[in-house]
Motif scaffolding. Structure first.
Motif, short mmCIF file in Angstrom:
data_model
loop_
_atom_site.label_atom_id
_atom_site.label_comp_id
_atom_site.label_asym_id
_atom_site.label_seq_id
_atom_site.Cartn_x
_atom_site.Cartn_y
_atom_site.Cartn_z
N MET A 1 0.82 -1.36 -0.06
CA MET A 1 -0.02 0.08 -0.10
C MET A 1 0.67 1.39 0.01
O MET A 1 1.75 1.40 1.04
CB MET A 1 -0.84 -0.08 1.19
CG MET A 1 -2.15 -1.10 0.99
SD MET A 1 -3.00 -1.03 -0.34
CE MET A 1 -4.16 0.36 0.23
N ILE A 2 0.78 2.02 -0.93
CA ILE A 2 1.20 3.48 -1.08
C ILE A 2 0.23 4.34 -1.00
O ILE A 2 -0.83 4.53 -2.13
CB ILE A 2 2.21 3.63 -2.14
CG1 ILE A 2 3.39 2.50 -2.00
CG2 ILE A 2 2.77 5.08 -2.25
CD1 ILE A 2 4.19 2.43 -3.27
N GLY A 3 0.11 5.21 -0.10
CA GLY A 3 -0.97 6.00 0.30
C GLY A 3 -2.45 5.17 0.14
O GLY A 3 -2.60 4.07 0.96
N ASN A 4 -3.34 5.32 -0.61
CA ASN A 4 -4.70 4.64 -0.64
C ASN A 4 -4.61 3.54 -1.83
O ASN A 4 -5.48 2.78 -1.84
CB ASN A 4 -5.76 5.35 -1.10
CG ASN A 4 -6.07 6.29 0.25
OD1 ASN A 4 -5.95 5.85 1.31
ND2 ASN A 4 -6.59 7.56 0.03
N ASN A 5 -3.43 3.53 -2.49
CA ASN A 5 -3.21 2.39 -3.57
C ASN A 5 -2.38 1.38 -3.39
O ASN A 5 -1.47 1.84 -2.57
CB ASN A 5 -2.96 3.10 -4.87
CG ASN A 5 -3.75 4.33 -5.26
OD1 ASN A 5 -4.84 4.12 -5.56
ND2 ASN A 5 -3.31 5.45 -5.50
N SER A 6 -2.73 0.04 -3.90
CA SER A 6 -1.98 -0.82 -3.90
C SER A 6 -0.90 -1.14 -5.13
O SER A 6 -1.50 -1.26 -6.17
CB SER A 6 -2.66 -2.29 -3.74
OG SER A 6 -1.94 -3.32 -3.59
N ARG A 7 0.11 -0.86 -4.81
CA ARG A 7 1.36 -0.90 -6.08
C ARG A 7 2.29 -1.86 -5.76
O ARG A 7 2.69 -2.36 -4.84
CB ARG A 7 1.88 0.58 -5.83
CG ARG A 7 0.83 1.65 -6.05
CD ARG A 7 0.43 1.71 -7.46
NE ARG A 7 -0.43 2.77 -7.75
CZ ARG A 7 0.04 4.09 -8.38
NH1 ARG A 7 1.29 4.13 -8.93
NH2 ARG A 7 -0.93 5.00 -8.46
N ASP B 1 9.37 3.22 -3.13
CA ASP B 1 8.12 3.97 -3.33
C ASP B 1 7.79 3.98 -4.95
O ASP B 1 8.33 4.58 -5.84
CB ASP B 1 8.04 5.52 -3.24
CG ASP B 1 6.69 6.16 -3.31
OD1 ASP B 1 6.08 5.59 -3.91
OD2 ASP B 1 6.80 7.33 -2.59
N THR C 1 5.47 4.59 -6.88
CA THR C 1 4.88 5.67 -7.71
C THR C 1 5.67 6.78 -8.13
O THR C 1 5.44 7.77 -8.53
CB THR C 1 3.77 6.18 -6.60
OG1 THR C 1 4.23 6.91 -5.55
CG2 THR C 1 2.70 5.30 -5.93
N ARG C 2 6.99 6.47 -7.47
CA ARG C 2 8.00 7.76 -7.69
C ARG C 2 9.08 7.48 -8.58
O ARG C 2 10.20 7.30 -8.41
CB ARG C 2 8.40 8.22 -6.37
CG ARG C 2 7.48 8.67 -5.54
CD ARG C 2 6.62 9.82 -5.94
NE ARG C 2 7.69 11.22 -6.15
CZ ARG C 2 7.90 12.05 -5.20
NH1 ARG C 2 7.33 12.13 -4.07
NH2 ARG C 2 8.66 13.11 -5.68
#
Ligand SMILES: [Zn+2]
Length: 152
Positions: free
Chosen positions: A68-74, A120, A122-123
């Motif tokens: 989970m990263i924030g509200n999303n599963s990544r 991370d 997402t980054r």
């Protein structure tokens, strides 16, 4: 008594030079690797060359775990292998092969991609930032890798 002291003294001053290692035994997993500086100085370039020839540790065909990263599963975006070709390594987190290998030669190199790893997912911009521009510390390390392989 004198003999005892002498032996003690010898032990105390015993050489700390590490032994040569079998190149085949060098761990590929970024999490298991020892700092290059812990190897015998006369073997360090040979060890670097071995890792460069093996290439970065990039397991494929595995089920990269979600987190989970924030509200999303990544999970690890496998496209990063190609977007950051030649140096990006994965084992639960991502690492940099060249910064690991040439950490001692490049001052102020970013430790995050050597020891801590980065996860991370997402980054991508942060990974891009590690790679940096032409003159970045990372690219200095990358160039050292190319030069080392071209030395023969
Ligand atoms: Zn790097």
């Amino acid at each position: 008594m004198e003999k005892f002291l002498k032996q003690n003294g010898n032990q105390g001053s015993s050489s700390k030079t590490p032994e040569f290692v079998e190149l085949d035994d060098l761990p590929s997993d970024p999490a298991d690797r020892k700092p290059i500086s812990t190897y015998d100085l006369n073997q360090q370039d040979e060890i670097r060359r071995t890792y460069l020839l093996r290439g970065p540790c990039q397991p494929s065909g595995v089920a990269f775990p979600y987190r989970m990263i924030g509200n999303n599963s990544r999970r690890f975006p496998v496209t990063w292998y190609t977007n950051f070709k030649g140096w990006l390594e994965y084992n639960d987190r991502v690492y940099c092969l060249h910064c690991y290998l040439f950490k001692d030669q490049v001052r102020n190199i970013q430790e995050a991609f050597i020891s801590e790893g980065f996860n991370d997912w997402t980054r991508q911009d942060k990974v891009q930032c590690h790679q940096g521009e032409f003159n970045s510390l990372h690219n200095k390390a990358f160039k050292m890798g190319e030069d080392l392989l071209n030395q023969d």
